[in-house]
Scaffold this active site. Sequence first.
Site, PDB file in Angstrom:
ATOM      1  N   SER A   1       0.702   6.590  34.421  1.00 58.64           N
ATOM      2  CA  SER A   1      -0.275   6.452  33.309  1.00 58.64           C
ATOM      3  C   SER A   1      -0.757   7.572  32.942  1.00 58.64           C
ATOM      4  O   SER A   1      -0.517   8.765  33.273  1.00 58.64           O
ATOM      5  CB  SER A   1      -1.619   5.694  34.078  1.00 58.64           C
ATOM      6  OG  SER A   1      -1.140   4.374  34.675  1.00 58.64           O
TER       7      SER A   1
HETATM    8  N1  SAH Z   1      -0.556   4.338  39.004  1.00 58.51           N
HETATM    9  C1  SAH Z   1       0.909   4.305  38.760  1.00 58.51           C
HETATM   10  C2  SAH Z   1       0.909   3.176  37.660  1.00 58.51           C
HETATM   11  C3  SAH Z   1       2.495   2.854  37.741  1.00 58.51           C
HETATM   12  S1  SAH Z   1       3.007   1.460  36.601  1.00 58.51           S
HETATM   13  C4  SAH Z   1       1.257   5.631  38.049  1.00 58.51           C
HETATM   14  O1  SAH Z   1       0.113   6.253  37.593  1.00 58.51           O
HETATM   15  O2  SAH Z   1       2.075   6.232  38.616  1.00 58.51           O
HETATM   16  C5  SAH Z   1       2.690  -0.014  37.482  1.00 58.51           C
HETATM   17  C6  SAH Z   1       3.297   0.113  38.657  1.00 58.51           C
HETATM   18  O3  SAH Z   1       2.982  -1.365  39.267  1.00 58.51           O
HETATM   19  C7  SAH Z   1       5.047   0.007  38.618  1.00 58.51           C
HETATM   20  O4  SAH Z   1       5.456   0.931  39.512  1.00 58.51           O
HETATM   21  C8  SAH Z   1       5.244  -1.315  39.128  1.00 58.51           C
HETATM   22  O5  SAH Z   1       6.730  -1.273  39.772  1.00 58.51           O
HETATM   23  C9  SAH Z   1       4.116  -1.849  39.784  1.00 58.51           C
HETATM   24  N2  SAH Z   1       4.180  -3.277  40.098  1.00 58.51           N
HETATM   25  C10 SAH Z   1       4.201  -4.266  38.995  1.00 58.51           C
HETATM   26  N3  SAH Z   1       4.151  -5.430  39.395  1.00 58.51           N
HETATM   27  C11 SAH Z   1       3.989  -5.482  40.946  1.00 58.51           C
HETATM   28  C12 SAH Z   1       3.747  -6.208  41.938  1.00 58.51           C
HETATM   29  N4  SAH Z   1       3.644  -7.517  41.732  1.00 58.51           N
HETATM   30  N5  SAH Z   1       3.544  -5.638  43.309  1.00 58.51           N
HETATM   31  C13 SAH Z   1       3.612  -4.493  43.480  1.00 58.51           C
HETATM   32  N6  SAH Z   1       3.598  -3.476  42.381  1.00 58.51           N
HETATM   33  C14 SAH Z   1       3.777  -3.709  41.258  1.00 58.51           C
END
Ligand code: SAH
Length: 212
Positions: free
Chosen positions: A61
């Site tokens: 993000s």
């Molecule tokens: N806070 C993280 C955001 C990553 S984007 C950062 O800044 O790096 C959102 C993340 O949620 C992704 O890595 C995606 O794979 C994960 N995600 C999506 N659906 C999910 C689920 N049902 N359970 C666990 N993780 C999930």
Amino acid sequence: MDYALSRKRMVEEQLMRRGISDRKVLELFGRVERHKFVPEGLRSSAYGDFPLAIGEGQTISQPYIVALMTESLRLRETDKVLEIGTGSGYQTVFLAELAKDVYTVEKYDSLSGRAKEIFDGLGYKNIKVRVGDGTDGWREFAPYDKIIVTAAATEVPKPLIEQLKAGGRLLIPIGERYSQVLTAVDKEKEGAREEKICGCVFVPLQGSYSCE
Ligand code: SAH
């Protein structure tokens, strides 16, 4: 590349100027090395005012959103926190710095593995990672003082509300594929109160509550 200078500029121009004021949060954003959480080829852009691709179609993000979520969670040193969507692990370390214990769930093995390597390399002992579907939360360690979901859903997944303590706070982007509202849910003894924080765009939470 002077990463320390880029971080200082990021804090002043992206965070302070937009109203992030918690001193501890600002100090941490000046210290945590965001470039270590992005793929090597993107390091020179790590402190830019935007999200970046981290593989598997997912993103780290934008710094401001991570700061806003960190500040909005109102973390205390004694808090047990559940994070859904470990991704790069960047948000996770702010939770680990400001709370007691962090439990973080990620859907993709590759991302979780890379994040865990970074946590270990930086010496964090209070982060537990799990690969799986985070819409079910992590029952084993429930209930949590705070829950943060860093992917977008149509509504708050029921298991997450159940796993939140009374008096606890949950943050989640709620809405459609390309337009959501960052929402805080305060669980009370009877019911819950919602507060809309701001518009945002996250990648979709995968599974039964997906906004895709
Ligand atoms: N806070 C993280 C955001 C990553 S984007 C950062 O800044 O790096 C959102 C993340 O949620 C992704 O890595 C995606 O794979 C994960 N995600 C999506 N659906 C999910 C689920 N049902 N359970 C666990 N993780 C999930």
